[in-house]
Design a protein around this motif. Structure first.
Motif, short mmCIF file in Angstrom:
data_model
loop_
_atom_site.label_atom_id
_atom_site.label_comp_id
_atom_site.label_asym_id
_atom_site.label_seq_id
_atom_site.Cartn_x
_atom_site.Cartn_y
_atom_site.Cartn_z
N ASN A 1 50.60 36.22 43.29
CA ASN A 1 52.36 36.43 43.30
C ASN A 1 52.32 35.85 45.14
N GLU A 2 52.92 34.71 45.25
CA GLU A 2 53.10 34.51 46.67
C GLU A 2 53.98 35.08 47.34
N SER A 3 55.18 35.83 46.46
CA SER A 3 56.12 36.49 47.38
C SER A 3 55.48 37.99 47.67
N PHE B 1 44.75 22.54 43.76
CA PHE B 1 44.44 23.84 43.32
C PHE B 1 45.23 24.62 42.35
N GLY B 2 46.23 24.18 41.79
CA GLY B 2 47.03 24.63 40.90
C GLY B 2 48.25 25.51 41.69
N GLN B 3 49.35 25.56 41.13
CA GLN B 3 50.51 26.30 41.70
C GLN B 3 51.49 26.52 40.57
N VAL B 4 52.38 27.36 40.79
CA VAL B 4 53.39 27.72 39.74
C VAL B 4 54.36 26.26 39.59
N PRO B 5 54.39 25.94 38.31
CA PRO B 5 54.88 24.92 38.08
C PRO B 5 56.44 24.50 38.96
#
Ligand code: DCS
Length: 486
Positions: free
Chosen positions: A198-200, A446-450
């Motif tokens: 979770n980035e936030s 690396f993959g990230q939230v679409p």
């Protein structure tokens, strides 16, 4: 008799798993950087910069980090023991490096770095590593549970190979993740089951989300066999709290998942309020012994303050695996004969560096402190710089060697990327490289939230080069934003 005609070796006829596997940190953007570098060499002045700054790879010594003297002294003496025969040579080495090299030579077959060792790694070196682990964690470690490897990468691949039988076997991997995991899962024909950090909340790892992903996978018939945790995180830089680690251990224990703990950045912690805890220590401190949790801990000589990636050393410690399974892992290790001996020696050294009272101790401690405190300052300077750019937010780099800022790009830039047939973050990194010579990796590797876009940038350029790097970055970013303003 009729034979099945074998196809010619073409891109279409090779193993499709090899074709499908991707590894972004050495991907397209790096090929482009190499092209530009050649052009600069053959035609100086052909680009608006005079050098390429490789911020794509966590490769400390390539960017000027100096090796630790004590480690190199021991390696030199082991590699050429004849040096030990002449007193005038000995004056060049510290007394503890000489003593250590003599001890190590006695552990090697034929007292030679050129001889194969036991396939699991020389026993005496594994014992030294086990002692180092025990003193780090305050819990015992057994040399028979340690497999020495050519860096952490082959160790990870061995475990993925062991666990994946068919595409119905899954591995829970963080997103964003270091693409060694996605590449290995693809190569071995399994299913990557993602869980999003979770980035936030500073790339927090949420147990409820893990549970949901596990349930989602099993409802599709995928048996999740293991959970990968990278701590400190790559590319995300977070350091897990002890509480969070306990929850993770509990989650794996309850659901019978193998915990694959990637701890290669254990020495790279910069946040004053954070501390590295090995998952082994956490599990033991919760009272879980061998049979209750299957845990594999990976470590490497490539990172930390030593940064010896080219030496290819590392190990995995296996806890909670039966002897017959370990025998199978040993058999697979035997197919490769053994890992390289200098890497094995270095692994024993990083786990047993000089101690207070040893002749090298003070200079060793000063070298280590100089590197780690400089990395902490560089991390902070770059983090501040990214956060000051329009539309960019960057979480704190608590550990590891990377920043993973998020880019809010104008719609016109997204459209231009589409026309160029590139993902928006790849479009941005390409433009950045062409304008400044700075190489970073698009977040999509690396993959990230679409729908979100990131870049990964190492904190490794030399400290005195950071201000120039920041001003080039700033100038590029504002002109990019101007060009594509909606
Ligand atoms: N695990 C993590 C999390 C890594 O970041 C790396 C290397 C490895 C394992 C494997 O390293 P070794 O095989 O050298 O031990 N990191 C790569 C990266 O992201 N940039 O450079 C290398």
């Amino acid at each position: 008799m009729s034979f099945i005609k074998t196809p010619a070796v073409t891109l279409e006829s090779i193993n499709p798993k090899v074709r499908k596997c991707e590894y972004a940190v050495r991907g397209e953007i790096i090929n482009h950087a190499h092209r530009l570098q050649r052009e600069l060499e053959t035609e100086p002045g052909s680009h608006p910069f005079d050098e390429i700054v490789y911020c794509n790879l966590g490769n400390p010594q390539a960017l000027g980090q100096q090796p630790i003297t004590f480690f190199r002294e021991v390696l030199a003496l082991c590699e050429h023991p004849a040096l030990l025969d002449r007193d005038d040579n000995l004056a060049l080495f510290s007394s503890d490096a000489i003593a250590r090299a003599c001890e190590i030579l006695d552990l090697l077959p034929g007292r030679e770095t050129g001889a194969y060792s036991h396939s699991q790694g020389a026993k005496g070196l594994r014992e030294a590593i086990a002692a180092g682990i025990a003193s780090r964690d305050g819990f015992p470690s057994n040399a028979d549970d340690i497999f020495l490897t050519d860096g952490a990468s082959p160790a990870v691949q061995t475990m993925i190979q062991l666990l994946i039988r068919t595409e119905k076997d899954g591995i829970l991997c963080p997103i964003p993740q270091y693409p060694l995991y996605s590449a290995s899962v693809t190569l071995h024909g399994g299913s990557l089951v993602p869980y999003y950090l979770n980035e936030s909340t500073g790339w927090g790892l949420e147990i409820l989300h893990l549970k949901n992903q596990l349930e989602g996978a099993s409802s599709q018939g995928v048996a999740v066999r293991a959970l990968v945790v990278i701590n400190p995180g790559n590319p995300t830089g977070q350091v897990l709290s002890e509480e969070n680690q306990k929850e993770i251990v509990e989650f794996c224990r309850k659901d019978g998942l193998v915990l694959l703990a990637d701890e290669v950045y254990q020495e790279n912690v910069y946040a004053g309020d954070k501390k590295f805890n090995s998952f082994k220590r956490i599990a033991r401190s919760m009272g879980y012994e061998r049979d209750e949790l299957s845990l594999v801990s990976f470590h490497s000589v490539s990172k930390g303050y030593y940064g010896e990636g080219g030496k290819r050393g590392g190990y995995m410690e296996l806890c909670g695996f039966s002897t017959d399974v370990k025998d199978q892992i040993y058999k697979v290790a035997s197919v490769n004969l053994c890992s390289n001996i200098l890497g094995q020696i270095l692994s024993s050294l990083i786990m047993n560096p000089p101690k207070v009272g040893d002749e090298s101790y003070e200079s060793f401690a000063a070298e280590k402190e100089r590197i780690l405190s400089s990395l902490a300052r560089r991390a902070k300077a770059l983090e501040d710089a990214f956060n000051k750019l329009e539309g960019v937010t960057c979480n704190k780099v608590e550990g590891a060697m990377y920043l993973f800022p998020r880019l809010q790009l104008p719609n016109r830039a997204i459209k231009a990327a589409k026309i160029a047939n590139a993902a928006p973050d790849a479009f941005y990194t390409h433009r950045l490289l062409d304008a400044t010579g700075i190489v970073v990796v698009p977040g999509s590797g690396f993959g990230q939230v679409p729908g979100t876009w990131h870049i990964r940038c190492t904190i490794l350029p030399e400290e005195d080069k950071i201000p120039a790097l920041v001003s080039r970055l700033r100038a590029f970013h504002s002109s990019f934003m101007e060009e594509f303003r909606d």
